[in-house]
Design an enzyme around this catalytic site. Structure first.
Site, mmCIF file in Angstrom:
data_model
loop_
_atom_site.group_PDB
_atom_site.id
_atom_site.type_symbol
_atom_site.label_atom_id
_atom_site.label_comp_id
_atom_site.label_asym_id
_atom_site.label_seq_id
_atom_site.Cartn_x
_atom_site.Cartn_y
_atom_site.Cartn_z
ATOM 1 N N ASP A 8 0.805 -1.233 0.000
ATOM 2 C CA ASP A 8 0.000 0.000 0.000
ATOM 3 C C ASP A 8 0.840 1.286 0.000
ATOM 4 O O ASP A 8 1.524 1.580 0.993
ATOM 5 C CB ASP A 8 -0.929 0.029 1.213
ATOM 6 C CG ASP A 8 -1.741 -1.260 1.388
ATOM 7 O OD1 ASP A 8 -1.194 -2.359 1.144
ATOM 8 O OD2 ASP A 8 -2.912 -1.153 1.793
ATOM 9 N N ASP A 67 -10.150 -2.183 -0.046
ATOM 10 C CA ASP A 67 -11.425 -1.683 0.481
ATOM 11 C C ASP A 67 -11.583 -0.184 0.244
ATOM 12 O O ASP A 67 -12.701 0.332 0.211
ATOM 13 C CB ASP A 67 -11.566 -2.015 1.973
ATOM 14 C CG ASP A 67 -10.396 -1.526 2.800
ATOM 15 O OD1 ASP A 67 -9.237 -1.692 2.359
ATOM 16 O OD2 ASP A 67 -10.622 -0.962 3.886
ATOM 17 N N HIS A 68 -10.461 0.534 0.056
ATOM 18 C CA HIS A 68 -10.532 1.974 -0.230
ATOM 19 C C HIS A 68 -10.593 2.285 -1.733
ATOM 20 O O HIS A 68 -10.367 3.425 -2.139
ATOM 21 C CB HIS A 68 -9.316 2.689 0.370
ATOM 22 C CG HIS A 68 -9.320 2.723 1.867
ATOM 23 N ND1 HIS A 68 -10.219 3.481 2.588
ATOM 24 C CD2 HIS A 68 -8.560 2.083 2.785
ATOM 25 C CE1 HIS A 68 -9.993 3.315 3.890
ATOM 26 N NE2 HIS A 68 -8.995 2.455 4.030
ATOM 27 N N HIS A 154 -6.337 -8.920 0.267
ATOM 28 C CA HIS A 154 -6.416 -7.649 0.980
ATOM 29 C C HIS A 154 -7.331 -7.815 2.189
ATOM 30 O O HIS A 154 -8.558 -7.829 2.062
ATOM 31 C CB HIS A 154 -6.955 -6.590 0.017
ATOM 32 C CG HIS A 154 -6.816 -5.197 0.524
ATOM 33 N ND1 HIS A 154 -5.667 -4.460 0.362
ATOM 34 C CD2 HIS A 154 -7.666 -4.397 1.209
ATOM 35 C CE1 HIS A 154 -5.820 -3.265 0.901
ATOM 36 N NE2 HIS A 154 -7.026 -3.207 1.437
ATOM 37 N N HIS A 179 -3.078 -4.419 3.123
ATOM 38 C CA HIS A 179 -4.109 -3.766 3.951
ATOM 39 C C HIS A 179 -3.659 -3.431 5.363
ATOM 40 O O HIS A 179 -4.074 -2.410 5.889
ATOM 41 C CB HIS A 179 -5.405 -4.598 4.010
ATOM 42 C CG HIS A 179 -6.480 -4.015 4.889
ATOM 43 N ND1 HIS A 179 -7.221 -2.917 4.504
ATOM 44 C CD2 HIS A 179 -6.942 -4.373 6.119
ATOM 45 C CE1 HIS A 179 -8.112 -2.635 5.479
ATOM 46 N NE2 HIS A 179 -7.946 -3.493 6.461
ATOM 47 N N HIS A 181 -0.589 -2.701 6.404
ATOM 48 C CA HIS A 181 0.497 -1.721 6.313
ATOM 49 C C HIS A 181 1.723 -2.098 7.140
ATOM 50 O O HIS A 181 2.645 -1.299 7.271
ATOM 51 C CB HIS A 181 0.022 -0.312 6.703
ATOM 52 C CG HIS A 181 -1.005 0.247 5.773
ATOM 53 N ND1 HIS A 181 -1.337 1.581 5.740
ATOM 54 C CD2 HIS A 181 -1.777 -0.334 4.829
ATOM 55 C CE1 HIS A 181 -2.271 1.782 4.818
ATOM 56 N NE2 HIS A 181 -2.551 0.630 4.262
#
Ligand SMILES: [Fe+2]
Ligand SMILES: [Fe+2]
Length: 271
Positions: A8, A67-68, A154, A179, A181
């Site tokens: 990410d 998800d973003h 993710h 996801h 991080h």
């Protein structure tokens, strides 16, 4: 084939580090194919058209989301026109874009890239990632028409990520998590030949709370009350991810190395 996956990309700091360093890694590590997760590249929330173009220009062959995916509204249209964007297969039935596609790497070799969302501890009840993946894996067996394949899982839970890894073992070249991080130290080749890491970590500043400037998250943890906005930290960025070498004939992994380049984390990579 030499494949790099970067986790990410977090805000402007992450974007700048990718733009500055990815061309050099592509050259120095003689990479054949690069996949970058871009779900947090725009202010930590989603990915704008402009920033997606920047990551592609820096040397990504494909950008995966998460998800973003659609936090930046223009991505809903851009992912329909730019084939190099992959959103989760199981985001929703009505989501724009596509969750799996075959791309071309160096010397015309074909690479499948797909992404799924997990279900454990996620903000929305996404559909089952295993049944979403099954037809994709079946259509692109290793040693068939694709030389390699990469699945981005993710989700929050390492248990679910390991489950997806074993589900795909011997059926994909690479399964890599995103996801959370934070990179996990479990990069390995699973028994049937799939390279795996539970989480690739982020391309961001680790003097933070998962990439956000630490003051506001700390305030919320300590007091339970918001005092301002979350803002991406952007001092010393570590590019975090996974380097994998694959055999074109079998489609399976022959080497896997964790990647942490620059910034505050302990350093590693294939070189
Ligand atoms: Fe996410
Ligand atoms: Fe993320």
């Amino acid at each position: 084939m030499r494949i790099l996956f970067l986790g990410d990309v977090m805000g402007r700091g992450g974007r700048q580090a990718v733009a500055e360093r990815l061309p050099g890694l592509r050259r120095d590590w003689r990479l054949d194919f690069v996949v970058v997760n871009g779900e947090n590249a725009t202010g930590g929330r989603g990915l704008s058209t402009e920033h997606a173009k920047g990551i592609l220009e820096a040397g990504a062959d494909v950008i995966t989301l998460g998800d973003h995916a659609f936090d930046q509204k223009d991505m809903m249209r851009f992912c329909e026109t730019e084939p190099r964007i992959i959103r989760p297969l199981n985001y929703s039935k009505s989501a724009p874009g596509i969750g799996a596609r075959v791309f071309e790497a160096t010397r015309g070799r074909k690479v499948l890239v797909a992404q799924v969302l997990g279900q454990v501890f996620m903000s929305r009840p996404y559909d089952d990632p295993f049944s979403a993946l099954e037809p994709v894996l079946k259509a692109h067996p290793p040693g068939g028409t694709v030389a390699a394949s990469l699945i981005d899982i993710h989700c929050e839970a390492t248990s679910e990520k390991m489950g997806v890894g074993h589900f795909c073992d011997g059926r994909a070249s690479i399964v890599v998590g995103t996801h959370t991080h934070v990179p996990t130290a479990d990069a390995t080749i699973l028994p049937r030949g799939t390279a795996f890491q539970s989480d690739a970590g982020m391309c961001g500043d680790y003097d933070s709370v998962i990439g956000m400037q630490k003051d506001e998250p700390l305030r919320r943890f300590i007091t339970g009350m918001p005092g301002g906005r979350f803002t991406p930290a952007m001092e010393e960025v570590t590019l975090s991810g996974l380097y994998v070498e694959t055999d074109d004939r079998t489609g399976l992994a022959t080497r896997v190395e964790m990647v942490r380049q620059g910034g505050r984390l302990s350093q590693c990579g294939p070189a």
